[in-house]
Design an enzyme around this catalytic site. Structure first.
Site: not given
Ligand code: CMC
Length: 428
Positions: A307, A364
């Site tokens: 991320h 996700d």
């Protein structure tokens, strides 16, 4: 006491103000740098650049903290409804009972889309990706409500557009799914809550009403809340920058949907399930996949890992991992993909490559497993993300408009040819 940063360029020093946020984070205000020195800053991908001051969402990537308007994501996911969170993000405070019921009432009033829009669905190929349909139809809403194109709208007009967006996206999304599976569309049912109405439009058939399972309803509520905002990410920045040209709100949100579609952003949830399915079908040891992800000559990346801002853990992933376990066990589903996901997480978290780069599972990584358990097909996963993210995009857009932010227009460092003369084709 006012603080300054000193920048030295070609032997000359310039003082720039340092601004401090409410959580003590610091930024150097470079607004005047070019006027003072002729220099600009360069930061590809805006990795170290604040695009705005914002009061919507606080994110501390080093410590895995995410708060909407000061409330922790853990508490909101546990105790709030998606409508309360939407109100909170858009209006800045949690609603009272009366405010919430008025907000929900307004949204319920606008769930239908114009019958002429139904014909759009018929024109799409049957296997059209629902994200393409959703983005196009959101943009098309601006043609059905031309008043929205006026950049000098009143507050009431803006509020009406916000209600329409929140109300109509579930209808558009569910109908895009119906187009995908070739089934007749199901109209909104206003006695149902936001999430349940969406599930009903997705799964009811002319021959059989969909029975809403409270486990599914709760899981959807949690997922929508966890996706509701994430400060200045790719799609929120897109919404703000498109909106900064005073393009209408429907079209600005449509642009956000497109930004979200990419596999490096919201499209990752679809990519994760496809990756887990390939691993399952392939049967090779997980180490082979890890090595592929580490190989710089191989474009494969471990989807759902890494991320831009979380360098310790993604707090949303923690909540989703637990929710995935709960949903699967409550629904009595035994999905081999969840075992593969857990093993992959274990192997990656103990691998030097992933450790050195602070690569952890993101939101996700497990969300697709829940969507799959809820009966939602892979192609709809990113649409589910968009459904959750809508109030965040609206809040970001509203803040940008209310703060009268100027049009977004970055500069560049030119690296092309210097001036040269045109040469006719035969002399080249
Ligand atoms: N698998 C393998 N290597 C990775 C991965 C990954 N998933 N993510 C990053 N790296 C490596 C990358 O190759 C680079 O290595 P090196 O320093 O040796 O060149 C290093 O880690 C830093 O990566 P980066 O691409 O510079 O980091 P970024 O901040 O620009 O990208 C990211 C962040 C999310 C785009 C990236 O981690 C990625 O592509 N992840 C997979 C896609 C994904 O899951 N996206 C969903 C993000 S969460 C939902 C959302 O909010 O959008």
């Amino acid at each position: 006491m006012e603080e300054f940063a000193e920048v030295k360029i070609s032997g000359k020093s310039y003082e720039l103000p340092v601004i401090t946020g409410t959580e003590d984070e610091k930024g150097i205000d470079i607004t005047k740098l070019r006027a003072l020195s002729g220099a600009i800053t360069l930061d590809s991908g805006f990795k170290n650049t604040g695009a705005t001051k914002s009061a919507v969402t606080y994110l501390d990537g080093e410590n895995g903290i995410l708060r909407y308007r000061g409330y922790s994501i853990e508490e909101l996911a546990e105790k709030a409804s998606f409508m309360e969170v939407s109100y909170l993000l858009i209006n800045g405070e949690l609603p009272t009972t009366a405010q919430l019921s008025e907000f929900e009432g307004e949204i319920t009033n606008h769930t239908l889309i114009h019958e002429d829009m139904k014909r759009f669905f018929e024109a799409y190929p049957s296997k059209a990706h629902p994200m393409g349909i959703v983005a196009s139809l959101l943009c098309s809403l601006s043609t059905f409500y031309p008043d929205s194109q006026n950049p000098n709208r009143t507050e009431e007009e803006i509020e009406l557009t916000i209600f329409r967006l929140l109300a109509k996206l579930p209808t558009i999304a569910a109908w895009a799914y119906k187009n995908f599976v070739g089934h007749p569309v199901v109209y909104p049912k206003n006695e149902l809550n936001y999430g349940d109405n969406f599930l009903n439009m997705m799964f009811s058939l002319p021959s059989e009403d969909y029975k809403i399972d409270p486990v599914v309803s709760d899981a959807l509520n949690k997922l929508l809340i966890l996706h509701a905002d994430h400060e200045q990410n790719c799609s929120a920045s897109t919404v703000r920058i498109v909106g900064s040209s005073h393009a209408n709100l429907y079209s600005s949100i449509s642009a956000g949907v497109i930004a979200l579609w990419g596999p490096l952003h919201g499209g990752a949830n679809q990519a994760v399930i496809e990756m887990l399915e390939s691993i399952h079908a392939d049967g090779s040891p997980l180490e082979d996949w890890i090595n592929k992800a580490k190989d710089k000559n191989d474009p494969f990346r471990l989807m759902g890992f890494g991320h831009r801002v979380y360098k310790n853990f993604d707090p949303r992933a923690k909540i989703i991992k637990k929710a995935a376990d709960d949903v699967l066990s409550k629904l009595g589903i035994n999905d081999p993909l969840i075992d593969i996901a857990k093993q992959l997480e274990e192997v990656a978290l103990n691998d030097e490559y992933f450790k050195a780069r602070n690569l952890y599972p993101n939101v996700d990584f497990y969300s697709g497993i829940i969507y799959k358990a809820l009966g939602i097909p892979t192609e709809m996963f990113t649409v589910m993300f968009a459904l959750g993210r809508l109030p965040g995009w609206i809040a970001q857009w509203k803040e940008m408009i209310e703060n009268k932010e100027p049009i977004g227009r970055p500069r560049q460092i030119y690296t092309g040819e210097n001036e040269r003369s045109f040469v006719t084709a035969e002399k080249r």
